[in-house]
Motif scaffolding. Structure first.
Motif, PDB file in Angstrom:
ATOM      1  N   ASN A  96       0.846  -1.189   0.000  1.00 40.25           N
ATOM      2  CA  ASN A  96       0.000   0.000   0.000  1.00 40.25           C
ATOM      3  C   ASN A  96       0.885   1.244   0.000  1.00 40.25           C
ATOM      4  OD1 ASN A  96      -1.753   2.099   0.466  1.00 40.25           O
ATOM      5  ND2 ASN A  96      -2.897   1.082   2.073  1.00 40.25           N
ATOM      6  N   GLY A  97       0.825   2.015  -1.074  1.00 41.82           N
ATOM      7  CA  GLY A  97       1.673   3.194  -1.205  1.00 41.82           C
ATOM      8  C   GLY A  97       0.923   4.508  -1.063  1.00 41.82           C
ATOM      9  N   GLN A  98      -0.127   4.525  -0.253  1.00 42.92           N
ATOM     10  CA  GLN A  98      -0.842   5.775   0.011  1.00 42.92           C
ATOM     11  C   GLN A  98      -0.046   6.588   1.032  1.00 42.92           C
ATOM     12  OE1 GLN A  98      -4.591   3.727   1.047  1.00 42.92           O
ATOM     13  NE2 GLN A  98      -5.588   5.066  -0.441  1.00 42.92           N
ATOM     14  N   LEU A  99       0.658   7.611   0.572  1.00 46.68           N
ATOM     15  CA  LEU A  99       1.562   8.358   1.433  1.00 46.68           C
ATOM     16  C   LEU A  99       1.140   9.817   1.552  1.00 46.68           C
ATOM     17  CD1 LEU A  99       4.957   7.019   0.014  1.00 46.68           C
ATOM     18  CD2 LEU A  99       3.678   6.148   1.972  1.00 46.68           C
ATOM     19  N   THR A 100       1.553  10.428   2.640  1.00 51.08           N
ATOM     20  CA  THR A 100       1.412  11.871   2.829  1.00 51.08           C
ATOM     21  C   THR A 100       2.751  12.425   3.284  1.00 51.08           C
ATOM     22  OG1 THR A 100       0.675  11.582   5.117  1.00 51.08           O
ATOM     23  CG2 THR A 100      -1.037  11.732   3.414  1.00 51.08           C
ATOM     24  N   LEU A 101       2.980  13.701   3.010  1.00 49.28           N
ATOM     25  CA  LEU A 101       4.195  14.377   3.441  1.00 49.28           C
ATOM     26  C   LEU A 101       3.876  15.145   4.715  1.00 49.28           C
ATOM     27  CD1 LEU A 101       7.170  15.071   2.724  1.00 49.28           C
ATOM     28  CD2 LEU A 101       6.282  17.092   1.531  1.00 49.28           C
ATOM     29  N   THR A 102       4.490  14.751   5.827  1.00 49.04           N
ATOM     30  CA  THR A 102       4.215  15.413   7.094  1.00 49.04           C
ATOM     31  C   THR A 102       4.925  16.763   7.159  1.00 49.04           C
ATOM     32  OG1 THR A 102       6.120  14.508   8.291  1.00 49.04           O
ATOM     33  CG2 THR A 102       4.135  13.131   8.148  1.00 49.04           C
ATOM     34  N   LYS A 103       4.578  17.561   8.167  1.00 48.21           N
ATOM     35  CA  LYS A 103       5.209  18.864   8.310  1.00 48.21           C
ATOM     36  C   LYS A 103       6.697  18.741   8.614  1.00 48.21           C
ATOM     37  CE  LYS A 103       3.978  19.293  13.224  1.00 48.21           C
ATOM     38  NZ  LYS A 103       3.271  20.122  14.241  1.00 48.21           N
ATOM     39  N   GLU A 104       7.102  17.562   9.143  1.00 49.52           N
ATOM     40  CA  GLU A 104       8.536  17.348   9.393  1.00 49.52           C
ATOM     41  C   GLU A 104       9.269  16.833   8.158  1.00 49.52           C
ATOM     42  OE1 GLU A 104       6.171  15.821  11.139  1.00 49.52           O
ATOM     43  OE2 GLU A 104       6.145  16.839  13.087  1.00 49.52           O
ATOM     44  N   GLY A 105       8.523  16.538   7.081  1.00 49.49           N
ATOM     45  CA  GLY A 105       9.152  16.079   5.851  1.00 49.49           C
ATOM     46  C   GLY A 105       9.203  14.576   5.694  1.00 49.49           C
ATOM     47  N   TYR A 106       8.526  13.818   6.575  1.00 52.14           N
ATOM     48  CA  TYR A 106       8.513  12.358   6.451  1.00 52.14           C
ATOM     49  C   TYR A 106       7.401  11.926   5.505  1.00 52.14           C
ATOM     50  CZ  TYR A 106      11.494  12.496  10.593  1.00 52.14           C
ATOM     51  OH  TYR A 106      12.512  12.755  11.475  1.00 52.14           O
ATOM     52  N   LEU A 107       7.653  10.832   4.788  1.00 50.75           N
ATOM     53  CA  LEU A 107       6.639  10.226   3.936  1.00 50.75           C
ATOM     54  C   LEU A 107       5.987   9.107   4.735  1.00 50.75           C
ATOM     55  CD1 LEU A 107       8.691  10.124   0.615  1.00 50.75           C
ATOM     56  CD2 LEU A 107       6.756  11.631   1.130  1.00 50.75           C
ATOM     57  N   GLU A 108       4.742   9.327   5.151  1.00 52.13           N
ATOM     58  CA  GLU A 108       4.059   8.402   6.052  1.00 52.13           C
ATOM     59  C   GLU A 108       2.791   7.868   5.409  1.00 52.13           C
ATOM     60  OE1 GLU A 108       3.151  10.251   9.744  1.00 52.13           O
ATOM     61  OE2 GLU A 108       5.212  10.200  10.503  1.00 52.13           O
ATOM     62  N   ASN A 109       2.396   6.648   5.881  1.00 50.19           N
ATOM     63  CA  ASN A 109       1.084   6.142   5.509  1.00 50.19           C
ATOM     64  C   ASN A 109       0.072   6.531   6.581  1.00 50.19           C
ATOM     65  OD1 ASN A 109       1.431   4.330   7.642  1.00 50.19           O
ATOM     66  ND2 ASN A 109       1.924   2.601   6.309  1.00 50.19           N
ATOM     67  N   ALA A 110      -1.152   6.057   6.443  1.00 45.22           N
ATOM     68  CA  ALA A 110      -2.223   6.470   7.346  1.00 45.22           C
ATOM     69  C   ALA A 110      -1.984   5.998   8.775  1.00 45.22           C
ATOM     70  CB  ALA A 110      -3.566   5.944   6.839  1.00 45.22           C
ATOM     71  N   GLN A 111      -1.158   4.955   8.946  1.00 44.09           N
ATOM     72  CA  GLN A 111      -0.885   4.420  10.278  1.00 44.09           C
ATOM     73  C   GLN A 111       0.329   5.083  10.926  1.00 44.09           C
ATOM     74  OE1 GLN A 111      -1.528   2.271   7.516  1.00 44.09           O
ATOM     75  NE2 GLN A 111      -3.651   2.394   8.199  1.00 44.09           N
ATOM     76  N   GLY A 112       0.939   6.041  10.238  1.00 45.01           N
ATOM     77  CA  GLY A 112       2.099   6.720  10.788  1.00 45.01           C
ATOM     78  C   GLY A 112       3.411   6.012  10.527  1.00 45.01           C
ATOM     79  N   ALA A 113       3.385   4.928   9.743  1.00 45.61           N
ATOM     80  CA  ALA A 113       4.628   4.246   9.383  1.00 45.61           C
ATOM     81  C   ALA A 113       5.377   5.086   8.357  1.00 45.61           C
ATOM     82  CB  ALA A 113       4.331   2.859   8.818  1.00 45.61           C
ATOM     83  N   ARG A 114       6.701   5.186   8.527  1.00 46.57           N
ATOM     84  CA  ARG A 114       7.511   6.067   7.687  1.00 46.57           C
ATOM     85  C   ARG A 114       8.294   5.285   6.638  1.00 46.57           C
ATOM     86  NH1 ARG A 114       9.635  10.249  12.473  1.00 46.57           N
ATOM     87  NH2 ARG A 114       7.590  11.254  12.757  1.00 46.57           N
ATOM     88  N   LEU A 115       8.248   5.785   5.412  1.00 42.84           N
ATOM     89  CA  LEU A 115       8.927   5.136   4.297  1.00 42.84           C
ATOM     90  C   LEU A 115      10.435   5.207   4.487  1.00 42.84           C
ATOM     91  CD1 LEU A 115       8.302   3.822   1.485  1.00 42.84           C
ATOM     92  CD2 LEU A 115       8.711   6.085   0.511  1.00 42.84           C
ATOM     93  N   THR A 116      11.122   4.126   4.143  1.00 39.13           N
ATOM     94  CA  THR A 116      12.576   4.091   4.259  1.00 39.13           C
ATOM     95  C   THR A 116      13.220   3.992   2.879  1.00 39.13           C
ATOM     96  OG1 THR A 116      12.733   1.679   4.455  1.00 39.13           O
ATOM     97  CG2 THR A 116      12.378   2.932   6.491  1.00 39.13           C
ATOM     98  N   GLY A 117      14.480   4.402   2.831  1.00 38.94           N
ATOM     99  CA  GLY A 117      15.230   4.359   1.581  1.00 38.94           C
ATOM    100  C   GLY A 117      16.628   4.892   1.797  1.00 38.94           C
ATOM    101  N   PHE A 118      17.190   5.437   0.735  1.00 38.37           N
ATOM    102  CA  PHE A 118      18.574   5.926   0.776  1.00 38.37           C
ATOM    103  C   PHE A 118      18.576   7.423   0.495  1.00 38.37           C
ATOM    104  CE2 PHE A 118      18.474   1.547  -0.799  1.00 38.37           C
ATOM    105  CZ  PHE A 118      19.235   0.917   0.164  1.00 38.37           C
ATOM    106  N   PRO A 119      19.018   8.244   1.459  1.00 36.97           N
ATOM    107  CA  PRO A 119      19.059   9.687   1.240  1.00 36.97           C
ATOM    108  C   PRO A 119      19.984  10.055   0.087  1.00 36.97           C
ATOM    109  CG  PRO A 119      19.284   9.165   3.575  1.00 36.97           C
ATOM    110  CD  PRO A 119      19.419   7.872   2.829  1.00 36.97           C
ATOM    111  N   ALA A 120      19.706  11.173  -0.542  1.00 39.95           N
ATOM    112  CA  ALA A 120      20.539  11.646  -1.657  1.00 39.95           C
ATOM    113  C   ALA A 120      21.960  11.885  -1.184  1.00 39.95           C
ATOM    114  CB  ALA A 120      19.956  12.929  -2.235  1.00 39.95           C
ATOM    115  N   GLY A 121      22.924  11.450  -1.989  1.00 39.38           N
ATOM    116  CA  GLY A 121      24.332  11.667  -1.677  1.00 39.38           C
ATOM    117  C   GLY A 121      24.943  10.612  -0.778  1.00 39.38           C
ATOM    118  N   VAL A 122      24.109   9.726  -0.226  1.00 40.54           N
ATOM    119  CA  VAL A 122      24.629   8.700   0.680  1.00 40.54           C
ATOM    120  C   VAL A 122      24.988   7.431  -0.075  1.00 40.54           C
ATOM    121  CG1 VAL A 122      24.034   7.237   2.669  1.00 40.54           C
ATOM    122  CG2 VAL A 122      23.365   9.642   2.638  1.00 40.54           C
ATOM    123  N   GLY A 123      24.304   7.189  -1.193  1.00 36.97           N
ATOM    124  CA  GLY A 123      24.512   5.941  -1.918  1.00 36.97           C
ATOM    125  C   GLY A 123      23.563   4.862  -1.430  1.00 36.97           C
ATOM    126  N   THR A 124      23.631   3.699  -2.065  1.00 41.55           N
ATOM    127  CA  THR A 124      22.698   2.622  -1.760  1.00 41.55           C
ATOM    128  C   THR A 124      23.326   1.513  -0.925  1.00 41.55           C
ATOM    129  OG1 THR A 124      23.252   1.566  -3.879  1.00 41.55           O
ATOM    130  CG2 THR A 124      21.350   3.049  -3.840  1.00 41.55           C
TER     131      THR A 124
END
Length: 393
Positions: A96-124
């Motif tokens: 389920n990829g229904q996401l919102t952008l919080t005021k803190e800049g996190y990409l969250e779903n309706a349950q408050g779970a935060r999307l994870t990945g690799f920040p820019a410039g850090v590499g994979t």
């Protein structure tokens, strides 16, 4: 008497009804995966079986249909893989990829779970982190390069007078464009073309009316009108700023410029500078790159989401809220990027609907109901036989 077989059948049919009912209830749940009941017969050494038991509930991880939503932060996976979220202190996986952008800049779903990945410039490399979109805008960037393509009129007269930007008789053609200094301030760049000989042109550059007298470009053309790059000169032009910005210094690439017997024409002119800009939106591309779009019409990659997959997805444990957690049966997560290896592409402005086939589930519901009724009939018959045996005199 064989009441145990019928009771086991009732329990099994009730479990099937539960599973089918859950599938039907979630037929409109985004990213939901339907399940089916697996049965096994029960024997204890005798030739006559002891009934049936539920050996397992198998999850169906086949892909659901992607439906367009038109919303930038609605994401679907076209292929294999799961989104990886941090929910509280636990890593969970979801389709389920229904996401919102919080005021803190996190990409969250309706349950408050935060999307994870690799920040820019850090590499994979290493473990993914919670992604956070920076609140700040994009800094200004000074122009350092210009790509320009022109056609210069081959029938222009050769000019022998000294170049003077204030005298249009001393140049053949002029064109203006915008460049930026290190503070993001716009300046007007003017290119002056002077035909100095057969197939030969001088190129003067000015910013805000000030000419770089120390550097002059030279364009030479072949007899077929194409640019003779080997014998042309593309210098760096430099201009001092009086507003506290660094000197504006840029080179011009004239690749593709021609000299034909037709009017002067600008084919293209692009420069790489821009003013500062605030963040106005976030999008996600097919490779899972999170892209910030800014008021200065620029964009940049802010991070890349990570996808996960498992050797045995059916072994995942449902955790509710459209999420699963890994188990020893599922194996450890295999992490990667969208569009590589075993991972599907990420589709923005689309969501994966439930893979439940409602028509098939309604048929299964009827079958489960019949099965339940048949087992109640078995109990009824067994009861009648027992009553008859007790009434024997």
């Amino acid at each position: 008497m064989g009441f145990s077989q019928a009771l086991s059948g009732l329990n099994a049919a009730a479990s099937q009804l539960d599973v089918v009912g859950n599938n039907i209830a979630n037929s409109q749940t985004v990213g939901f995966k339907g399940s089916s009941v697996q049965f096994a017969d029960v024997y204890t050494g005798a030739k006559v079986g002891q009934g049936v038991r539920v050996s397992g509930v198998l999850q169906d991880f086949s892909n659901g249909t992607l439906e367009s939503t038109g919303r930038n932060l609605d994401l679907g996976i076209n292929g294999a893989g799961f989104f990886r979220f941090l929910q509280g202190e636990q890593i969970v996986y979801s389709r389920n990829g229904q996401l919102t952008l919080t005021k803190e800049g996190y990409l969250e779903n309706a349950q408050g779970a935060r999307l994870t990945g690799f920040p820019a410039g850090v590499g994979t490399g290493g473990q993914p982190q919670v992604l956070q979109v920076p609140a700040g805008g994009m800094n200004a960037s000074a122009t350092t390069g210009v790509d320009a393509t022109f056609n210069l009129d081959a029938e222009s007269d050769i000019i022998t007078d000294a170049f003077d930007p204030a005298d249009d008789d001393t140049y053949s053609y002029a064109n203006t464009a915008t460049v930026y200094d290190s503070l993001g301030v716009q300046h007007t760049m003017t290119l002056y073309f002077v035909k100095t000989g057969e197939n030969e042109w001088a190129v003067h550059s000015a910013v805000d009316g000030t000419v770089d007298a120390a550097n002059t470009g030279e364009l030479r053309f072949n007899s077929n009108g194409t640019l003779d790059e080997a014998n042309s000169t593309f210098p760096d032009y430099s201009f001092a700023m009086n507003n506290g910005a660094d000197d504006v210094t840029f080179g011009i690439n004239f690749d593709g410029t021609t000299q034909f017997g037709q009017e002067f024409d600008l084919g293209s002119l692009d420069q790489n500078g821009y003013t500062a800009g605030s963040l106005v939106g976030v999008t996600v591309d097919d490779d899972g790159n999170i892209i910030g779009n800014y008021a200065n019409e620029q964009s940049q990659v802010l991070g890349t989401l990570a996808l996960a997959n498992f050797r045995n997805p059916e072994g995942l444990q449902p955790a509710g809220d459209n999420a699963w957690v890994e188990t020893g049966t599922s194996g450890q997560p295999l992490l990667g990027l969208a569009g590589t290896g075993m991972f599907g592409n990420v589709e923005s402005q689309a969501l994966e609907v439930s893979n439940v086939d409602l028509t098939s589930e309604l048929v299964d519901l009827i079958i489960a109901q019949r099965n339940y009724q048949a087992n109640t009939q078995t109990i009824k018959v067994q009861d009648e036989v027992l009553q008859n045996a007790v009434n024997l005199r």
